[in-house]
Structure formats: C-alpha cells, structure tokens
Design a protein around this motif. Structure first.
Motif, PDB file in Angstrom:
ATOM      1  N   LEU A   9      36.087 -63.773  37.293  1.00 11.72           N
ATOM      2  CA  LEU A   9      37.464 -63.650  37.786  1.00 11.72           C
ATOM      3  C   LEU A   9      38.146 -65.005  37.990  1.00 11.72           C
ATOM      4  CD1 LEU A   9      37.042 -60.834  40.474  1.00 11.72           C
ATOM      5  CD2 LEU A   9      37.743 -60.588  38.090  1.00 11.72           C
ATOM      6  N   ASP A  61      36.135 -53.785  41.710  1.00 10.13           N
ATOM      7  CA  ASP A  61      35.177 -54.886  41.824  1.00 10.13           C
ATOM      8  C   ASP A  61      34.588 -54.949  43.231  1.00 10.13           C
ATOM      9  OD1 ASP A  61      35.256 -55.747  39.192  1.00 10.13           O
ATOM     10  OD2 ASP A  61      36.929 -57.116  39.529  1.00 10.13           O
ATOM     11  N   GLU A  82      42.383 -63.516  41.240  1.00 10.68           N
ATOM     12  CA  GLU A  82      41.740 -62.201  41.093  1.00 10.68           C
ATOM     13  C   GLU A  82      40.601 -62.043  42.106  1.00 10.68           C
ATOM     14  OE1 GLU A  82      42.348 -61.379  36.265  1.00 10.68           O
ATOM     15  OE2 GLU A  82      40.639 -62.534  36.984  1.00 10.68           O
ATOM     16  N   ALA A 134      41.923 -61.277  45.438  1.00  9.46           N
ATOM     17  CA  ALA A 134      42.351 -59.881  45.559  1.00  9.46           C
ATOM     18  C   ALA A 134      41.140 -58.983  45.838  1.00  9.46           C
ATOM     19  CB  ALA A 134      43.071 -59.435  44.286  1.00  9.46           C
ATOM     20  N   VAL A 135      40.005 -59.311  45.236  1.00 10.94           N
ATOM     21  CA  VAL A 135      38.787 -58.535  45.485  1.00 10.94           C
ATOM     22  C   VAL A 135      38.324 -58.735  46.929  1.00 10.94           C
ATOM     23  CG1 VAL A 135      36.374 -58.185  44.814  1.00 10.94           C
ATOM     24  CG2 VAL A 135      38.091 -58.672  43.062  1.00 10.94           C
ATOM     25  N   ALA A 188      40.853 -54.670  41.451  1.00 10.58           N
ATOM     26  CA  ALA A 188      40.297 -55.419  42.584  1.00 10.58           C
ATOM     27  C   ALA A 188      39.456 -54.504  43.472  1.00 10.58           C
ATOM     28  CB  ALA A 188      41.414 -56.057  43.404  1.00 10.58           C
ATOM     29  N   ASP A 189      39.930 -53.283  43.661  1.00  6.76           N
ATOM     30  CA  ASP A 189      39.213 -52.321  44.483  1.00  6.76           C
ATOM     31  C   ASP A 189      37.891 -51.930  43.798  1.00  6.76           C
ATOM     32  OD1 ASP A 189      39.152 -50.891  46.855  1.00  6.76           O
ATOM     33  OD2 ASP A 189      40.025 -49.092  45.957  1.00  6.76           O
TER      34      ASP A 189
END
Lengths: 315, 315
Positions: free
Chosen positions: B112, B87, B116, B119-120, B84-85
């Motif tokens: 995604l 992306d 997901e 989370a990004v 996630a970080d």
C-alpha cells in the motif's frame, strides 16, 4: 483555555503593510512586530503571511529571519507557523541536537492526538522530504530508537473504553521492568507505552500507583538517567497529564541558571492558543508566583515582551 | 489494469431486490449472486449495500454470511467490503492465525501507499477498537515485532529522489547482516526496510544485486525460514515489485497440494480492481498457462465461478 488576545476582525493587508513599515530602515521596529503578531490567531497569521507574500513578493518568514535575531527570532518564527508545521520543525531541530533533546520528540508525539500527530508527519514529509521515523531511527539505536519510532508512528485508538484486567497485567509488567534495574522487560514497556490508547494507559498508571504507592514516573527517576529513560519519563508524564507535564517544563526552564529559553518558548508558543491558561493556573498553584511575573524576572528585551504578549498580558 | 467487468450504469435498488430474491427459499441462488456482485465495482457495491439496508432493514453482509459458506462466502464477503476495510479484516485474520500468516501483514503494509495504509489503520481502529500496531505487537516479540510494527506504522516519504550513496551504504549493511547468518545487524535491516522511501529501497536492492550478483530476496532464502525471515522476505519482494510478488503468491497457491484458497482469494479480490490484468500477464509469461485456466483446473463450484468472474471471464 488559550491565553493570546486577538481581535476578532483584522485586515491582513493592513497588517502586512504595517509589518513592511516596521522592517524599513536600519533595525526593525520590534514593538510594532510584537503588537501585530503577538495578537493574531493561527488563522489570521496565515492570512497575513499570504497578504505579505502577494503584496511584496517576499516571504514574511524569511524577512523576519533577517530583521530580528536570537531567542526573539526563534519564538516569532515558530509562532507564525501553523501548528503541525511548527511541530515538524521542533522535531527536526530536536533530532539534529541529538541526545540532549530527544525527550522533545517524545513530548510532541505523546501530547498530540492521533490525527494531530498524523498532520505533523505529513508536514515533516513535505518540508524535509523524509519521514519523521526515518530521521529518528537513523540517529538512534536500541531501546531509545524503539521507543521514539513507536511514539512518532503511533495511531492510537481513542475510544473511552478501559480494560481493567489489562491495566492490571500491564501495570505488573511495568513494575517488573522497573524493579530489576537492568531492565529485561524494556521492550514490553515500550510496546505498552507506544500502542495502547491513552485512556487505557492512564488506567494502567493509576493501577500502578494504587499498588505500589508511587507513580510510574516518580519510580522511573530512580533509574539511570540516560536518553532512553529521559524520553520514557517524558512520554509517561505527557500521556498521564500533559498540562501538569508542561507546568513542570516551564518551572524547570525558569529555575535553570540562565533560563532555558528554548523550552520556555516551545511550551508557550505551542500552547498559547490551546490550554496555556490552565497551565498558568497550575503554575501559580505549584509555585505561588504568577507565570508572567516569573517570566518577567528571568527574561528581557523584545523576547520578554513577545512572550508576555502570548501569555495574554495586555499592553 | 483491472480485470472485473462492470456495467457503467446500474440500479442499486434493482440489484438489492434481485439479491433479496436470490436469498428466497431453501438455499440461495448463487448464480444470481455471482452475476450481480461479481460484476459491480467498489462504488456500485457500496450503493447496493446501502440500498439493501434501506429496503429490507437488513445488513447484506450478514445475510450473505448466513446464505453461503466456505471459500465462496469468504471471497464474496471480502469482495463486498471497501478496500481499506477489507485490508483491515485481512490483517486481523492474519494476526489471529498467528505465525503462519504474519507475512500477510507484511504484504499489505508493504504494497500500500502511505495514504492507503493510513486508511487501513483508520478502518481497523473503527472496526476493532484497537490499533493495528497494538494487536500486532501484543502477539509478537523481538525482531518479528519490530519489523511488523515498523511496516504497519510507516508513513513513508513518496518522492522520486534517490540518494545513491545511501543506497550503497545501506546495501552494504544488508549484505553484512545476511553474511553472518546469526545476524547481529537485523535491527539496522529493519530500520532501513521500514523507514526508507520505496524508491530509495528499490535503488538499494538494485545496488545489492549489482554488487553481489544475486537479489536480496534470493539471498534471504538461504536463511532460516522462521516467521521473521518469512515476513522480511515478503516485505522486500512486495516493495521491490508487488506485481511479480503477487504472481508468485498465485503460483504457489495454485501449485500447492489442495490449493491455498485463502491466498488465491486474497490476491484476486484485492487486485481485481487495480492491476490484476498485469498480474495475469506476468502469470502467463512465467507459467505458459493462463491464470483463468489454472484456476479452473484447481477450484470448483460457485467459488470457481465467482473467482473467474473477478478475473474478467465473460459468461
């Protein structure tokens, strides 16, 4: 601060049995329903629903729908739901009502925190098998769509930082858009309102007022009062100071010929466990009348008793 | 299926110490860096970062940035991050690059799942103190803004239901929009693409192909190739079949004069732990050349060794 008065300990089973008893015979014992459900917090209400379901293999909500009716039913129904699920229902009903109620979508999306809004999006998906943005955008067009979809889809940054330069430049963009009444700058106003952090937006609104001697929301009242501007106005007021915003919703609901029970219930049910006490104080300061007294005067029957219970009135 | 080969048990402390050793002296021991980091799964990499930080009071990522450089550095840096970080970083870089790379934003948001993507959005907020939609919308206008903001803000319903009537009517809307090349219907196409469930969209795309004998994405290639249409094309392909989409990204990156290392790294780093094996098979079927061989031919040095490790090549 909250207004509802709930005992710290309850027995979900005893409450479920008492409710079952209240449904016995012809016509429900509404007084008992209010005495129980009007004095239980969100956690207790979910426990009671669960206990009722386990004891009687029946959905408490469905049973209530068949036992009570009208404004009383709608208020009790919404009250029983968990907050995120309740907001999902409120949004869905507002979309179905069409133009008239789109400002309710703007209100809910603007008042909630990023995580709370997300919980509502989850609840909506679970309940309706569609996303909020899907239903909102399928029923709207143009700027109204852009604004509402932007609001319900936002996941705003929530830090305390303020960028004063940005506040200045975006206050200017908003001013330019409101100045030319045709509004060519609406997309920029929508962008600002739907993406900036609330802290930053309040700084921008303050900057606007400092420079132009009038608040953005007051200035907006000069515009055509179409659905878009109504939603825009609601979003700005809700972001700027949601308690003051709610006070005004209550004031208008009560003042209205015939009383707007939907708006009255929405604010009271939604805020009773959050900050209705503060909103009550604002109401008194603004109107020199206690909210309970105003509600007493304008409503009646079991609905009135239930709303007063949520407002914290002791029997 | 994933391609990377990682031992089931590792010692984060030993790995951290071996990396520290690799940084000793003038010029890092890149072979050791690849041997370790190219063969650790996402969980193991986070453990190593943590162990390195605790042992040497130094951020492994920062140290790597000063030890290695170029395409190799960028690929290793992105690889170490949690998905996630990573992306979030890819989206931020794409926004900074402007028009040229907006399709990367569309790609990530479209591939995604709802959770997901969320989370990004969280990772982006934590890292940059702004929301994705805030940065995207501040850098774009018009239809491109509407499309990208809609994609990055979506929280799509993910059930399996298909509404065939809706697929028919919305395939028609898309057709009408593509027919008149001026495109007055773009807002409706954006609405459909950014809000419907992926399952429903695939049904709509299939319906389109059945009726018009050509896929939506092929038909789109007749349109002006501006940033908006490029992002639209990417979103449709990513939603329709993201593995086929990635195969094409790899093919174009390799075919390109000078090779597009950024695109190559992005796909390989992002998919190595997910479905790169399937993408490799698609690549072979389409090009009659193994992806590893094509990569070998077009890249060099430590970058090549690292990418091949992620592709599952055993030393």
């Amino acid at each position: 601060m909250a207004t509802i008065v709930a005992p710290s300990q309850i027995s979900p089973v005893e409450d479920a049995e008492a409710l079952r008893l209240a449904f016995k015979g012809w016509g429900a014992d509404n007084k008992a329903i209010i005495a129980i459900l009007g004095h239980r917090n969100v956690h207790q209400r979910q426990q009671i629903r669960k206990a009722y379901d386990e004891l009687f293999e029946e959905d408490l909500l469905k049973r209530l729908e068949s036992e009570i009716s009208g404004d009383f039913e709608r208020a009790v129904y919404r009250w029983i739901l968990e907050p995120a699920d309740r907001d999902a229902v409120l949004i869905n009903v507002a979309i179905k009502h069409g133009g008239k109620d789109y400002h309710v979508v703007a209100e809910i999306a603007s008042v909630l925190s990023a995580e709370e809004l997300l919980a509502v999006r989850r609840a909506y998906r679970n309940r309706y098998k569609r996303s909020i943005e899907e239903d909102v955008s399928a029923n709207t067009t143009g700027h109204l769509r852009q604004l509402l979809v932007g609001l319900v889809s936002s996941f705003r940054y929530e830090g305390d930082e303020i960028n004063p330069k940005l506040a200045q430049s975006e206050a200017h963009i908003i001013h330019e858009s409101l100045k030319e009444k045709k509004g060519n700058n609406e997309e920029e106003v929508i962008r600002i309102l739907t993406t900036r952090s609330k802290t930053q937006l309040v700084a921008t609104f303050n900057r606007y007022r400092d420079e132009h001697g009038v608040s953005v929301s007051k200035k907006l009242l000069d515009q055509t009062s179409d659905d878009f501007h109504k939603a825009l106005h609601t979003a700005i007021r809700s972001i700027n100071d949601h308690k003051k915003y709610y006070e005004k919703v209550l004031r208008n609901a009560i003042k209205k010929f015939g009383t707007d029970e939907d708006a009255l219930s929405r604010v009271i049910v939604t805020r009773a466990e959050k900050d209705l006490k503060d909103i009550k104080e604002l109401y008194y300061k603004r109107n020199s009348v206690h909210l309970e007294d105003a509600v007493s005067k304008e409503t009646s029957g079991d609905y009135k008793k239930f709303i007063l219970a949520l407002l914290g009135k002791q029997e």
